[in-house]
Scaffold this motif. Structure first.
Motif, mmCIF file in Angstrom:
data_model
loop_
_atom_site.group_PDB
_atom_site.id
_atom_site.type_symbol
_atom_site.label_atom_id
_atom_site.label_comp_id
_atom_site.label_asym_id
_atom_site.label_seq_id
_atom_site.Cartn_x
_atom_site.Cartn_y
_atom_site.Cartn_z
ATOM 1 N N SER A 47 97.159 38.906 49.029
ATOM 2 C CA SER A 47 96.572 40.056 48.352
ATOM 3 C C SER A 47 97.547 41.216 48.364
ATOM 4 C CB SER A 47 95.265 40.468 49.040
ATOM 5 O OG SER A 47 94.751 41.651 48.459
ATOM 6 N N LEU A 48 98.025 41.565 47.170
ATOM 7 C CA LEU A 48 98.932 42.705 47.005
ATOM 8 C C LEU A 48 98.112 43.912 46.583
ATOM 9 C CD1 LEU A 48 101.993 41.015 45.291
ATOM 10 C CD2 LEU A 48 102.127 42.510 47.275
ATOM 11 N N GLY A 49 97.340 44.421 47.512
ATOM 12 C CA GLY A 49 96.585 45.636 47.275
ATOM 13 C C GLY A 49 97.251 46.799 47.961
ATOM 14 N N THR A 50 96.503 47.877 48.187
ATOM 15 C CA THR A 50 97.045 49.021 48.907
ATOM 16 C C THR A 50 97.655 48.569 50.223
ATOM 17 O OG1 THR A 50 95.369 50.460 47.927
ATOM 18 C CG2 THR A 50 96.477 51.266 49.901
ATOM 19 N N SER A 51 96.889 47.806 50.995
ATOM 20 C CA SER A 51 97.439 47.062 52.120
ATOM 21 C C SER A 51 97.626 45.623 51.658
ATOM 22 C CB SER A 51 96.507 47.143 53.331
ATOM 23 O OG SER A 51 95.227 46.634 52.994
ATOM 24 N N GLY A 52 98.120 44.783 52.529
ATOM 25 C CA GLY A 52 98.373 43.400 52.135
ATOM 26 C C GLY A 52 97.755 42.422 53.112
ATOM 27 N N VAL A 53 97.267 41.302 52.594
ATOM 28 C CA VAL A 53 96.647 40.268 53.416
ATOM 29 C C VAL A 53 97.166 38.903 52.987
ATOM 30 C CG1 VAL A 53 94.484 39.130 54.035
ATOM 31 C CG2 VAL A 53 94.531 41.606 53.783
ATOM 32 N N LEU A 54 97.582 38.113 53.950
ATOM 33 C CA LEU A 54 97.833 36.695 53.728
ATOM 34 C C LEU A 54 96.704 35.950 54.425
ATOM 35 C CD1 LEU A 54 99.609 34.406 52.648
ATOM 36 C CD2 LEU A 54 100.874 34.468 54.804
ATOM 37 N N PHE A 55 95.821 35.348 53.640
ATOM 38 C CA PHE A 55 94.562 34.775 54.121
ATOM 39 C C PHE A 55 94.619 33.267 53.965
ATOM 40 C CE2 PHE A 55 90.284 33.266 53.863
ATOM 41 C CZ PHE A 55 89.441 34.177 54.481
ATOM 42 N N ALA A 56 94.333 32.531 55.047
ATOM 43 C CA ALA A 56 94.328 31.071 55.007
ATOM 44 C C ALA A 56 93.035 30.543 55.605
ATOM 45 C CB ALA A 56 95.516 30.513 55.780
ATOM 46 N N ALA A 57 92.398 29.605 54.916
ATOM 47 C CA ALA A 57 91.178 28.975 55.418
ATOM 48 C C ALA A 57 91.543 27.830 56.352
ATOM 49 C CB ALA A 57 90.336 28.460 54.255
ATOM 50 N N ASN A 58 90.713 27.637 57.410
ATOM 51 C CA ASN A 58 90.973 26.616 58.418
ATOM 52 C C ASN A 58 89.706 25.821 58.724
ATOM 53 O OD1 ASN A 58 92.495 29.369 59.705
ATOM 54 N ND2 ASN A 58 93.792 27.636 59.185
ATOM 55 N N ALA A 59 89.892 24.539 59.042
ATOM 56 C CA ALA A 59 88.764 23.699 59.435
ATOM 57 C C ALA A 59 88.492 23.778 60.925
ATOM 58 C CB ALA A 59 89.038 22.247 59.051
ATOM 59 N N SER A 60 89.382 24.436 61.667
ATOM 60 C CA SER A 60 89.197 24.587 63.105
ATOM 61 C C SER A 60 89.658 25.979 63.518
ATOM 62 C CB SER A 60 89.977 23.512 63.876
ATOM 63 O OG SER A 60 91.367 23.591 63.575
ATOM 64 N N TYR A 61 89.338 26.347 64.722
ATOM 65 C CA TYR A 61 89.647 27.663 65.263
ATOM 66 C C TYR A 61 91.067 27.647 65.808
ATOM 67 C CZ TYR A 61 89.266 31.463 68.752
ATOM 68 O OH TYR A 61 89.459 32.570 69.531
ATOM 69 N N LEU A 62 91.968 28.464 65.215
ATOM 70 C CA LEU A 62 93.389 28.445 65.562
ATOM 71 C C LEU A 62 93.862 29.851 65.934
ATOM 72 C CD1 LEU A 62 94.639 26.164 62.626
ATOM 73 C CD2 LEU A 62 94.288 25.483 65.014
ATOM 74 N N PRO A 63 93.571 30.290 67.153
ATOM 75 C CA PRO A 63 93.973 31.650 67.539
ATOM 76 C C PRO A 63 95.449 31.739 67.924
ATOM 77 C CG PRO A 63 92.866 30.581 69.372
ATOM 78 C CD PRO A 63 92.810 29.612 68.217
ATOM 79 N N ASN A 64 96.024 32.909 67.726
ATOM 80 C CA ASN A 64 97.383 33.211 68.191
ATOM 81 C C ASN A 64 97.507 34.725 68.319
ATOM 82 O OD1 ASN A 64 100.049 32.954 68.964
ATOM 83 N ND2 ASN A 64 100.830 32.859 66.869
ATOM 84 N N PRO A 65 96.815 35.322 69.276
ATOM 85 C CA PRO A 65 96.762 36.783 69.335
ATOM 86 C C PRO A 65 98.101 37.449 69.570
ATOM 87 C CG PRO A 65 95.773 35.793 71.299
ATOM 88 C CD PRO A 65 95.991 34.692 70.321
ATOM 89 N N ASP A 66 99.031 36.775 70.234
ATOM 90 C CA ASP A 66 100.306 37.422 70.521
ATOM 91 C C ASP A 66 101.081 37.792 69.270
ATOM 92 O OD1 ASP A 66 99.789 37.239 73.200
ATOM 93 O OD2 ASP A 66 100.977 35.426 73.526
ATOM 94 N N SER A 67 100.804 37.117 68.147
ATOM 95 C CA SER A 67 101.506 37.419 66.898
ATOM 96 C C SER A 67 100.701 38.353 66.006
ATOM 97 C CB SER A 67 101.800 36.124 66.136
ATOM 98 O OG SER A 67 100.593 35.508 65.736
ATOM 99 N N ALA A 68 99.597 38.890 66.528
ATOM 100 C CA ALA A 68 98.737 39.819 65.782
ATOM 101 C C ALA A 68 98.107 39.170 64.556
ATOM 102 C CB ALA A 68 99.488 41.090 65.387
ATOM 103 N N VAL A 69 97.983 37.844 64.559
ATOM 104 C CA VAL A 69 97.224 37.145 63.524
ATOM 105 C C VAL A 69 95.737 37.311 63.822
ATOM 106 C CG1 VAL A 69 96.591 34.856 62.672
ATOM 107 C CG2 VAL A 69 98.985 35.472 62.904
#
Length: 484
Positions: free
Chosen positions: A254-276
């Motif tokens: 999404s190239l809006g005022t801010s930007g979002v790269l959004f991906a759908a997942n079939a499972s829970y895939l956390p990675n908080p250290d990378s601020a995802v």
């Protein structure tokens, strides 16, 4: 007919679709934001109700539209807001919004407690709901003591519509109180904020029924009483439902005022250290990841103001053929950055300016810098276990064919451009209304739009852009060091 209500920061949109998901009409009403102190951002929830009434009335005034034919309502809204109610559902103070940063100290305090990242799978950002409540407890204790319910903004509209305290999984993911894997409130995290589970709304999936329209309000609005109100979604998840980004591996940029790269997942895939952001999606047993950058088209608009030109004219001057990166590197951190740095203090810069750095060179640097920021997001998602083989571009910046060529080459994946249409959060909310009212499978309803064109990476410039990306990555710690 099915109604989608999207509560945005600047207004409410009411969108009506038929059973074949064709858009029948829309209505809008404006909202304003109050900023009583630097870094504060608030709205009066009563204004949301007034705007929703206005938007629905505007929709109903259009020729050929009969609001009594509506069979379901879906809700979308800006996330993270703290709407505080007493035992009688009276609003205790203006809602503290997603872009309010007063609770940055409290956010760090909570993030330093290991349980938050372990249970939510996310960093506790200042914009999230939990640190706002800790701030209220510290600074407005007389209000904190009266809090009987905490609702997210769209769910205050649900309370108005249904009389019930209910939220959905996707919106609740942005509170820092949700156990993301279990899709339930965490008593541990609530307790860390001196909160209780009974102060939270009940939880449903976004595609499920989350209350029914009150008879007295239905009569007033010209709707049928008792029609279901879907659980709905936070704005990004609702937009994903509108875009059909629900199957594992599908993604949009999404190239809006801010930007979002959004991906759908079939499972829970956390990675908080990378601020995802690793959040629940708006349908059962589906999650999503987001990389978020704070200045996308905002960076181009900022530069256009300095250059004294319109953004479209600046990108138009570049022509159709992609040019190799020049010597100038742009860091688009005009208001800090989220993914992957989680750095509110960093600021943007041009690096490598020379006498030959003309307007065109700086325009290219801005487009490239924002695209490199999205590459950072892609690398963060990859580190969290998500590989993307293509993305769909949405938002105002996607109208620039040149920018999309840069994006495809930097990300090294094809970029699909959808056919013209409204696939935003209000459309996604209407789709969720259809699912709830008809007990339909959300994966069958939330299909992607037709692709108008596909922008392929420029293979011959892959190495040049890869080298430029490495310069971009090296610039952040150098600039950060100068600011300390």
């Amino acid at each position: 007919m099915f109604l989608g209500l999207d509560l945005g920061t600047s207004g409410v949109k009411a969108l009506l679709v038929d059973a074949d998901q064709r858009i029948v009409g829309s209505g809008n009403a404006a909202l304003t934001v109050s900023r009583p102190h630097p870094g504060w951002s608030e709205q009066d929830p009563a204004d949301w109700v007034s705007a929703a009434r206005e938007a629905i009335a505007a929709l109903g005034s259009r020729p050929g539209i009969d609001l009594e034919t509506i069979r379901g309502i879906g809700l979308s809204g800006h996330m993270h807001g703290a709407t505080l109610l007493d035992a009688g559902d009276t609003v205790l103070r203006p809602c503290i919004l997603w872009n309010d940063v007063r609770s940055h100290v409290e956010a760090k305090e909570l993030d330093d407690e290991p349980a938050f990242r372990e249970i939510t799978g996310n960093i506790v950002f200042p914009g999230f709901t939990a640190p706002k409540l800790r701030w209220v407890a510290k600074n407005e204790p007389q209000i904190f003591e009266k809090v009987a319910k905490v609702l997210l903004p769209k769910d205050y509209l649900r309370l108005w519509l249904t009389g019930e305290h209910i939220s959905d999984m996707s919106d609740s993911s942005g509170t820092a109180w949700l156990d993301m894997g279990a899709r339930a409130w965490s008593d541990t995290l609530l307790g860390a904020c001196d909160m209780r589970r009974d102060q939270m709304p009940a939880l449903v999936e976004g595609s499920e029924v989350g209350g029914k329209l009150r008879a007295d309000l239905a009569s007033e609005l010209g709707l049928s009483p008792g029609i279901p109100v879907a659980g709905g979604a936070g704005d990004n998840a609702a937009s994903a439902c509108g875009m059909g980004t629900v199957a594992p591996g599908t993604a949009f940029v999404s190239l809006g005022t801010s930007g979002v790269l959004f991906a759908a997942n079939a499972s829970y895939l956390p990675n908080p250290d990378s601020a995802v952001h690793a959040f629940c999606h708006a349908m059962p047993q589906t999650w999503h990841q987001m990389g978020v950058i704070l200045s996308a088209t905002d960076a181009l608009n900022w530069y256009a103001g300095i250059a004294g030109a319109k953004p479209g004219d600046l990108t138009g001057e570049l022509g159709e053929n992609l040019k190799a990166p020049g010597s100038v590197t742009f860091l688009p951190y005009l208001s800090g950055e989220r993914t992957p740095h989680n750095d509110a203090a960093i600021r943007g810069s041009f690096v490598g300016l020379a006498h030959e750095s003309d307007r065109s060179a700086l325009t290219r640097a801005v487009l490239e810098g924002v695209s490199f920021a999205f590459r950072d997001c892609m690398e963060a998602l990859r580190a969290a276990g998500t590989e993307l083989d293509r993305v769909t571009a949405i938002g105002g910046g996607s109208r620039s064919h040149y920018w999309l060529k840069v994006m495809a080459t930097v990300l090294d994946v094809p970029v699909d451009v959808p056919a013209d249409g409204d696939f935003g959060a209000a459309f996604g909310a209407a789709r969720l209304a259809l699912c709830a009212a008809e007990n339909a499978d959300a994966h069958e309803i939330c299909t992607p739009p037709a692709t108008e064109s596909t922008i392929e990476p420029e293979v011959g410039m892959r190495d040049a852009f890869a080298s430029a990306y490495e310069r971009y990555r090296a610039a952040y710690p150098a600039v950060r060091g100068l600011m300390n």
